[in-house]
Every structure is written in structure tokens, then in C-alpha cells.
Design an enzyme around this catalytic site. Structure first.
Site, PDB file in Angstrom:
ATOM      1  N   LYS A   9       0.835  -1.192   0.000  1.00 41.66           N
ATOM      2  CA  LYS A   9       0.000   0.000   0.000  1.00 41.66           C
ATOM      3  C   LYS A   9       0.883   1.261   0.000  1.00 41.66           C
ATOM      4  CE  LYS A   9      -3.362  -2.294   3.036  1.00 41.66           C
ATOM      5  NZ  LYS A   9      -4.387  -2.065   4.077  1.00 41.66           N
ATOM      6  N   TYR A  49     -12.698  -2.161  -2.033  1.00 38.19           N
ATOM      7  CA  TYR A  49     -13.114  -2.109  -0.624  1.00 38.19           C
ATOM      8  C   TYR A  49     -14.636  -2.032  -0.466  1.00 38.19           C
ATOM      9  CZ  TYR A  49      -8.323  -1.723   1.207  1.00 38.19           C
ATOM     10  OH  TYR A  49      -7.019  -1.976   1.578  1.00 38.19           O
ATOM     11  N   PHE A  57     -14.475   3.803   9.070  1.00 32.91           N
ATOM     12  CA  PHE A  57     -13.116   4.007   8.550  1.00 32.91           C
ATOM     13  C   PHE A  57     -13.057   4.015   7.020  1.00 32.91           C
ATOM     14  CE2 PHE A  57     -13.610  -0.575   9.445  1.00 32.91           C
ATOM     15  CZ  PHE A  57     -13.241  -1.149   8.229  1.00 32.91           C
ATOM     16  N   ARG A  85      -1.437 -14.465   4.288  1.00 36.59           N
ATOM     17  CA  ARG A  85      -2.023 -13.722   5.421  1.00 36.59           C
ATOM     18  C   ARG A  85      -1.183 -13.936   6.670  1.00 36.59           C
ATOM     19  NH1 ARG A  85      -6.670 -10.456   4.770  1.00 36.59           N
ATOM     20  NH2 ARG A  85      -7.176 -10.786   6.947  1.00 36.59           N
ATOM     21  N   THR A  91      -4.668  -7.809  10.983  1.00 33.12           N
ATOM     22  CA  THR A  91      -5.067  -6.484  10.496  1.00 33.12           C
ATOM     23  C   THR A  91      -4.546  -5.359  11.399  1.00 33.12           C
ATOM     24  OG1 THR A  91      -7.074  -7.502   9.600  1.00 33.12           O
ATOM     25  CG2 THR A  91      -7.078  -5.107   9.832  1.00 33.12           C
ATOM     26  N   ARG A 102       3.398  -6.821   9.281  1.00 28.58           N
ATOM     27  CA  ARG A 102       2.692  -5.777  10.034  1.00 28.58           C
ATOM     28  C   ARG A 102       3.281  -5.614  11.438  1.00 28.58           C
ATOM     29  NH1 ARG A 102      -3.395  -7.304   7.853  1.00 28.58           N
ATOM     30  NH2 ARG A 102      -3.471  -5.820   6.122  1.00 28.58           N
ATOM     31  N   ASN A 112      -1.292  -0.096   7.680  1.00 26.36           N
ATOM     32  CA  ASN A 112      -0.804  -1.467   7.925  1.00 26.36           C
ATOM     33  C   ASN A 112      -0.113  -2.102   6.713  1.00 26.36           C
ATOM     34  OD1 ASN A 112      -3.056  -2.126   6.428  1.00 26.36           O
ATOM     35  ND2 ASN A 112      -4.111  -3.240   8.069  1.00 26.36           N
ATOM     36  N   HIS A 115      -1.970  -5.288   1.684  1.00 26.65           N
ATOM     37  CA  HIS A 115      -3.262  -5.971   1.535  1.00 26.65           C
ATOM     38  C   HIS A 115      -3.015  -7.379   1.030  1.00 26.65           C
ATOM     39  CE1 HIS A 115      -7.346  -7.032   0.381  1.00 26.65           C
ATOM     40  NE2 HIS A 115      -6.804  -7.545  -0.712  1.00 26.65           N
ATOM     41  N   GLU A 126     -10.326 -10.789  -6.605  1.00 22.70           N
ATOM     42  CA  GLU A 126      -9.455  -9.608  -6.581  1.00 22.70           C
ATOM     43  C   GLU A 126      -8.406  -9.664  -7.702  1.00 22.70           C
ATOM     44  OE1 GLU A 126      -9.840  -8.455  -1.841  1.00 22.70           O
ATOM     45  OE2 GLU A 126      -8.037  -9.510  -2.509  1.00 22.70           O
TER      46      GLU A 126
HETATM   47  P1  DAT Z   1      -7.307  -6.877   6.148  1.00 25.45           P
HETATM   48  O1  DAT Z   1      -6.625  -5.765   5.411  1.00 25.45           O
HETATM   49  O2  DAT Z   1      -6.416  -7.481   7.194  1.00 25.45           O
HETATM   50  O3  DAT Z   1      -7.935  -7.910   5.253  1.00 25.45           O
HETATM   51  P2  DAT Z   1     -10.015  -5.858   6.578  1.00 25.45           P
HETATM   52  O4  DAT Z   1     -10.380  -6.470   5.265  1.00 25.45           O
HETATM   53  O5  DAT Z   1     -10.883  -6.171   7.753  1.00 25.45           O
HETATM   54  O6  DAT Z   1      -8.507  -6.201   6.992  1.00 25.45           O
HETATM   55  O7  DAT Z   1      -9.989  -4.281   6.437  1.00 25.45           O
HETATM   56  C1  DAT Z   1      -9.415  -3.682   5.308  1.00 25.45           C
HETATM   57  C2  DAT Z   1      -8.577  -2.523   5.751  1.00 25.45           C
HETATM   58  O8  DAT Z   1      -9.403  -1.540   6.368  1.00 25.45           O
HETATM   59  C3  DAT Z   1      -7.515  -2.849   6.796  1.00 25.45           C
HETATM   60  O9  DAT Z   1      -6.318  -3.342   6.245  1.00 25.45           O
HETATM   61  C4  DAT Z   1      -7.321  -1.528   7.454  1.00 25.45           C
HETATM   62  C5  DAT Z   1      -8.703  -0.918   7.424  1.00 25.45           C
HETATM   63  N1  DAT Z   1      -9.429  -1.180   8.674  1.00 25.45           N
HETATM   64  C6  DAT Z   1     -10.025  -2.334   9.051  1.00 25.45           C
HETATM   65  N2  DAT Z   1     -10.591  -2.245  10.262  1.00 25.45           N
HETATM   66  C7  DAT Z   1     -10.333  -0.981  10.664  1.00 25.45           C
HETATM   67  C8  DAT Z   1     -10.646  -0.238  11.826  1.00 25.45           C
HETATM   68  N3  DAT Z   1     -11.335  -0.788  12.844  1.00 25.45           N
HETATM   69  N4  DAT Z   1     -10.223   1.046  11.909  1.00 25.45           N
HETATM   70  C9  DAT Z   1      -9.526   1.610  10.896  1.00 25.45           C
HETATM   71  N5  DAT Z   1      -9.194   0.977   9.758  1.00 25.45           N
HETATM   72  C10 DAT Z   1      -9.600  -0.299   9.642  1.00 25.45           C
HETATM   73 MG    MG Z   2      -9.537  -7.803   3.954  1.00 22.22          MG
END
Ligand code: DAT
Ligand code: MG
Length: 150
Positions: A9, A49, A57, A85, A91, A102, A112, A115, A126
Site C-alpha cells: 500500500k 473495498y 473508517f 495472510r 489487520t 505488520r 498497515n 493488503h 481480486e
Molecule cells: P485486512 O486488510 O487485514 O484484510 P479488513 O479487510 O478487515 O482487513 O480491512 C481492510 C482494511 O481496512 C484494513 O487493512 C485496514 C482498514 N481497517 C479495518 N478495520 C479498521 C478499523 N477498525 N479502523 C480503521 N481501519 C480499519
Molecule cells: Mg480484507
């Protein structure tokens, strides 16, 4: 053979961590299928997303992923989605296991770094969202038999 989309990212790109991420996936034994360095459009960010639309968020997430270029890749291998992963880590960086990307390089959930697709079906979806068919490279490596059992 599973496939996962992996993005370094904007924060990872700005911090010079593209090579670090690629080195870890290569070392794990995963095989690179596709890669491109792009500035993500708002449309692609929103499609990527979509599952998070409406969450608190979400707006920050869209502006984060479109704030600088990303290194987009597809990696493949047996159990690639879970393996990647695991290498990426949880996350929330403060919950990520030591030794994960991470854990080793991040502090904030909104910064973080990487992705990675969360399920094999997501990996396929994806991959199709980010890459055209002709951008995916089918190849074998001389060492494949020493990494892949079948
Ligand atoms: P991941 O990226 O581990 O698959 P995710 O799909 O739940 O996690 O969320 C996508 C992204 O959104 C994640 O990398 C960072 C952001 N995100 C997720 N939960 C969040 C939160 N509680 N507050 C802020 N950003 C968040
Ligand atoms: Mg995800």
C-alpha cells in the site's frame, strides 16, 4: 493452486518496503504471477473495498489507498491465501505476530502496509479486478518440485 492479490500500500511504497515484502514472499516459496506499479483510481479503490462501504473508517481507507502509488501483485502456491495472510500478520499491527510484516514495520491499522486476499474465492475475484487476463503470467520454476509437493 491458490492465488492471492497482494498490495504494497502507499505507506509501504513511501517507506521503501516493496523489496522487503517481495523478498518475504519469494523466500516463502510463493510464485509471482503478476505485478504492476500503479496509482489506484477512486473507482478501483471503491470496488476493491466495497465490503467496507458504510463503515466509519471507509472514507479514510479510500483516501489512504489512493494517496500514493501501490505495488500490486498476484502470488500463487499451495495454501497461498492462508500462507500470505500469515506472513502479512493480523489487520491490527499491535495484534500481529512477531516476525510478520505488520508486526515488524507497522503500528496503526490505518497504516498497515499490505493488503492480502482473505479467502481463496477472494483471491480469484481480486485478481480479476486488478489484472487483465493477459497480465497474468503462467510459468514454472526449476525449483518448483522442491517447494510444491504436487
Ligand atoms: P485486512 O486488510 O487485514 O484484510 P479488513 O479487510 O478487515 O482487513 O480491512 C481492510 C482494511 O481496512 C484494513 O487493512 C485496514 C482498514 N481497517 C479495518 N478495520 C479498521 C478499523 N477498525 N479502523 C480503521 N481501519 C480499519
Ligand atoms: Mg480484507
Amino acid at each position: 493452486m491458490e492465488r492471492s492479490l497482494v498490495l504494497v500500500k502507499p505507506d509501504g511504497v513511501q517507506r521503501g518496503l516493496i523489496g522487503e515484502a517481495i523478498a518475504r514472499f519469494e523466500r516463502r516459496g510463493l510464485r509471482l504471477v503478476a505485478a504492476k506499479f500503479i496509482w489506484v483510481s477512486k473507482e478501483l479503490a471503491e470496488a476493491h473495498y466495497a465490503e467496507h462501504k458504510g463503515k466509519g473508517f471507509y472514507d479514510g481507507l479510500i483516501s489512504y489507498i489512493t494517496s500514493a502509488p501501490v505495488m500490486a501483485m498476484v502470488w500463487e502456491g499451495p495454501n497461498a491465501v492462508a500462507a500470505i495472510r500469515q506472513t502479512v500478520g493480523a489487520t491490527k499491527p499491535w495484534e500481529a505476530a512477531p516476525g510478520t510484516i505488520r508486526h515488524d514495520f507497522a503500528l496503526e491499522v490505518g497504516r498497515n502496509l499490505i493488503h492480502a486476499s482473505d479467502k481463496p474465492e477472494t483471491g480469484e475475484r481480486e485478481t480479476a479486478l486488478w489484472f487483465k487476463k493477459e497480465e497474468l503470467v503462467e510459468w514454472s520454476r526449476a525449483i518448483d518440485a522442491w517447494v510444491f509437493e504436487k
